[in-house]
Design a protein around this motif. Structure first.
Motif, PDB file in Angstrom:
ATOM      1  N   GLU A  80      -8.832 -23.890   1.012  1.00  0.00           N
ATOM      2  CA  GLU A  80      -7.698 -22.925   0.798  1.00  0.00           C
ATOM      3  C   GLU A  80      -8.190 -21.513   1.272  1.00  0.00           C
ATOM      4  O   GLU A  80      -9.131 -21.065   1.034  1.00  0.00           O
ATOM      5  CB  GLU A  80      -7.519 -22.613  -0.672  1.00  0.00           C
ATOM      6  N   GLN A  81      -7.331 -20.953   2.090  1.00  0.00           N
ATOM      7  CA  GLN A  81      -7.674 -19.644   2.803  1.00  0.00           C
ATOM      8  C   GLN A  81      -6.952 -18.367   2.135  1.00  0.00           C
ATOM      9  O   GLN A  81      -5.533 -18.609   2.182  1.00  0.00           O
ATOM     10  CB  GLN A  81      -7.553 -19.791   4.257  1.00  0.00           C
ATOM     11  N   THR A  82      -7.573 -17.486   2.156  1.00  0.00           N
ATOM     12  CA  THR A  82      -6.710 -16.289   1.558  1.00  0.00           C
ATOM     13  C   THR A  82      -7.214 -15.172   2.407  1.00  0.00           C
ATOM     14  O   THR A  82      -8.472 -14.845   2.680  1.00  0.00           O
ATOM     15  CB  THR A  82      -7.553 -15.937  -0.031  1.00  0.00           C
ATOM     16  N   VAL A  83      -6.121 -14.068   2.682  1.00  0.00           N
ATOM     17  CA  VAL A  83      -6.638 -13.004   3.610  1.00  0.00           C
ATOM     18  C   VAL A  83      -5.805 -11.843   2.929  1.00  0.00           C
ATOM     19  O   VAL A  83      -4.947 -11.969   2.269  1.00  0.00           O
ATOM     20  CB  VAL A  83      -5.730 -13.396   5.137  1.00  0.00           C
ATOM     21  N   ARG A  84      -6.558 -10.828   2.606  1.00  0.00           N
ATOM     22  CA  ARG A  84      -6.256  -9.535   1.857  1.00  0.00           C
ATOM     23  C   ARG A  84      -6.338  -8.513   2.954  1.00  0.00           C
ATOM     24  O   ARG A  84      -7.227  -8.285   3.480  1.00  0.00           O
ATOM     25  CB  ARG A  84      -7.015  -9.377   0.803  1.00  0.00           C
ATOM     26  N   ALA A  85      -5.448  -7.553   2.854  1.00  0.00           N
ATOM     27  CA  ALA A  85      -5.461  -6.189   3.590  1.00  0.00           C
ATOM     28  C   ALA A  85      -4.810  -5.075   2.935  1.00  0.00           C
ATOM     29  O   ALA A  85      -3.894  -5.439   1.949  1.00  0.00           O
ATOM     30  CB  ALA A  85      -4.801  -6.383   4.801  1.00  0.00           C
ATOM     31  N   LEU A  86      -5.212  -4.159   3.096  1.00  0.00           N
ATOM     32  CA  LEU A  86      -4.861  -2.858   2.284  1.00  0.00           C
ATOM     33  C   LEU A  86      -3.515  -2.550   3.078  1.00  0.00           C
ATOM     34  O   LEU A  86      -3.706  -2.304   4.232  1.00  0.00           O
ATOM     35  CB  LEU A  86      -5.566  -1.736   2.168  1.00  0.00           C
ATOM     36  N   VAL A  87      -2.507  -2.050   2.579  1.00  0.00           N
ATOM     37  CA  VAL A  87      -1.263  -1.436   3.367  1.00  0.00           C
ATOM     38  C   VAL A  87      -0.900  -0.232   2.542  1.00  0.00           C
ATOM     39  O   VAL A  87      -0.970  -0.003   1.267  1.00  0.00           O
ATOM     40  CB  VAL A  87      -0.082  -2.638   3.250  1.00  0.00           C
ATOM     41  N   ARG A  88      -0.128   0.569   2.936  1.00  0.00           N
ATOM     42  CA  ARG A  88       0.272   1.816   2.900  1.00  0.00           C
ATOM     43  C   ARG A  88       1.657   1.781   2.724  1.00  0.00           C
ATOM     44  O   ARG A  88       2.343   1.241   3.750  1.00  0.00           O
ATOM     45  CB  ARG A  88      -0.010   2.931   3.460  1.00  0.00           C
ATOM     46  N   ALA A  89       2.565   2.253   1.461  1.00  0.00           N
ATOM     47  CA  ALA A  89       3.844   2.055   1.619  1.00  0.00           C
ATOM     48  C   ALA A  89       4.268   3.389   1.755  1.00  0.00           C
ATOM     49  O   ALA A  89       3.935   4.424   1.518  1.00  0.00           O
ATOM     50  CB  ALA A  89       4.202   2.015  -0.127  1.00  0.00           C
ATOM     51  N   GLU A  90       5.423   3.533   2.783  1.00  0.00           N
ATOM     52  CA  GLU A  90       5.961   4.550   3.395  1.00  0.00           C
ATOM     53  C   GLU A  90       7.513   4.477   2.746  1.00  0.00           C
ATOM     54  O   GLU A  90       8.452   3.820   3.309  1.00  0.00           O
ATOM     55  CB  GLU A  90       5.824   4.554   4.653  1.00  0.00           C
ATOM     56  N   PRO A  91       7.828   4.929   1.735  1.00  0.00           N
ATOM     57  CA  PRO A  91       9.042   5.047   0.881  1.00  0.00           C
ATOM     58  C   PRO A  91      10.132   5.464   1.810  1.00  0.00           C
ATOM     59  O   PRO A  91       9.746   6.350   2.525  1.00  0.00           O
ATOM     60  CB  PRO A  91       8.843   5.761  -0.002  1.00  0.00           C
ATOM     61  N   GLY A  92      11.127   4.868   2.015  1.00  0.00           N
ATOM     62  CA  GLY A  92      12.425   5.417   2.365  1.00  0.00           C
ATOM     63  C   GLY A  92      13.523   5.786   1.495  1.00  0.00           C
ATOM     64  O   GLY A  92      12.862   6.514   0.608  1.00  0.00           O
ATOM     65  N   ALA A  93      14.743   5.618   1.792  1.00  0.00           N
ATOM     66  CA  ALA A  93      15.898   6.169   0.657  1.00  0.00           C
ATOM     67  C   ALA A  93      16.385   5.081   0.072  1.00  0.00           C
ATOM     68  O   ALA A  93      16.447   3.801   0.467  1.00  0.00           O
ATOM     69  CB  ALA A  93      16.752   6.912   1.566  1.00  0.00           C
ATOM     70  N   TRP A  94      17.042   5.209  -1.127  1.00  0.00           N
ATOM     71  CA  TRP A  94      18.010   4.404  -1.905  1.00  0.00           C
ATOM     72  C   TRP A  94      19.167   4.136  -0.966  1.00  0.00           C
ATOM     73  O   TRP A  94      19.692   4.965  -0.378  1.00  0.00           O
ATOM     74  CB  TRP A  94      18.240   5.175  -3.152  1.00  0.00           C
ATOM     75  N   GLN A  95      19.402   3.045  -0.863  1.00  0.00           N
ATOM     76  CA  GLN A  95      20.692   2.475  -0.178  1.00  0.00           C
ATOM     77  C   GLN A  95      21.747   2.266  -1.154  1.00  0.00           C
ATOM     78  O   GLN A  95      21.425   1.548  -2.261  1.00  0.00           O
ATOM     79  CB  GLN A  95      20.558   1.305   0.706  1.00  0.00           C
TER      80      GLN A  95
END
Length: 95
Positions: A80-95
């Protein structure tokens, strides 16, 4: 138990209700300063999994070398392989 005050009231058809949900648009971008991490766990076994683990590694080559070494020593073929990465959320607008 007392009767409900709604006894005899017409039953509302729940399948006819309309619900509108707004959607929040978010884009995720990998953090360029953080290294991704990878890990493999040997899950080969009839009664129970082997459970050997590679520990945290940072490149696919390191992970492949660990799997190859464990496979050569034990003959185990399922991981079983697991890959983890940190990501940054860049918020958009409410639709």
């Amino acid at each position: 138990m007392p009767d409900s005050p709604n006894v005899g009231a017409p039953v509302r058809d729940a399948s006819r209700g309309r619900y509108h949900f707004r959607e929040y648009r978010v884009t995720t971008v990998p953090d360029p300063l953080a290294l991704p991490t990878m890990e493999a766990i040997c899950v080969t076994g009839d009664e129970r999994s082997c459970g050997a683990t590679s520990g945290t590694l940072h490149t696919p080559d390191e992970l492949t070398r660990w799997i190859a070494g464990h496979c050569a020593r034990s003959g185990h073929e399922l991981y079983e392989q697991t890959v983890r990465a940190l990501v940054r959320a860049e918020p958009g607008a409410w639709q």
